[in-house]
Design a protein around this motif. Structure first.
Motif, PDB file in Angstrom:
ATOM      1  N   THR A 281       7.629  -1.246  -5.250  1.00  0.00           N
ATOM      2  CA  THR A 281       6.723  -0.098  -5.325  1.00  0.00           C
ATOM      3  C   THR A 281       5.496  -0.468  -6.145  1.00  0.00           C
ATOM      4  OG1 THR A 281       8.590   1.413  -5.229  1.00  0.00           O
ATOM      5  CG2 THR A 281       6.529   2.312  -6.038  1.00  0.00           C
TER       6      THR A 281
ATOM      7  N   ASP B 285       1.876   5.809 -10.072  1.00  0.00           N
ATOM      8  CA  ASP B 285       2.670   5.236  -8.995  1.00  0.00           C
ATOM      9  C   ASP B 285       1.827   5.245  -7.731  1.00  0.00           C
ATOM     10  OD1 ASP B 285       4.935   4.887 -10.605  1.00  0.00           O
ATOM     11  OD2 ASP B 285       5.545   6.968 -10.276  1.00  0.00           O
TER      12      ASP B 285
ATOM     13  N   VAL C 239       1.507   5.186  -3.753  1.00  0.00           N
ATOM     14  CA  VAL C 239       2.234   5.501  -2.518  1.00  0.00           C
ATOM     15  C   VAL C 239       1.366   5.043  -1.345  1.00  0.00           C
ATOM     16  CG1 VAL C 239       3.226   7.354  -1.134  1.00  0.00           C
ATOM     17  CG2 VAL C 239       3.261   7.504  -3.650  1.00  0.00           C
TER      18      VAL C 239
END
Length: 68
Positions: free
Chosen positions: A26, A47, A49
């Motif tokens: 990720t 994070d 995505v």
């Protein structure tokens, strides 16, 4: 799955340093204010995505990113 290897690294611009890493497949970014802008905010942990092979949405940046 997106290959993050070509995107991993550090980019320094006037007033900010952006570091992109890969954690367990990720993407993750740390957006840090530096130099004369260092007191604007604590580093933002984001994070990444994948939206496409080269476009990502960021979550987890807190209020600066309107939460998610």
């Amino acid at each position: 799955m997106v290959d993050l290897a070509p995107l991993v690294g550090t980019d320094r611009r006037e007033g900010v340093v952006i570091t992109v890493t890969e954690r367990d497949g990720t993407g993750h970014a740390v957006y840090e204010f530096v130099d004369g802008m260092k007191d604007f905010s604590e580093p933002l942990e984001i994070d990444l995505v994948p939206v496409s092979a080269t476009v990502f949405a960021g979550t987890g940046g807190g209020a600066a990113f309107s939460e998610d």
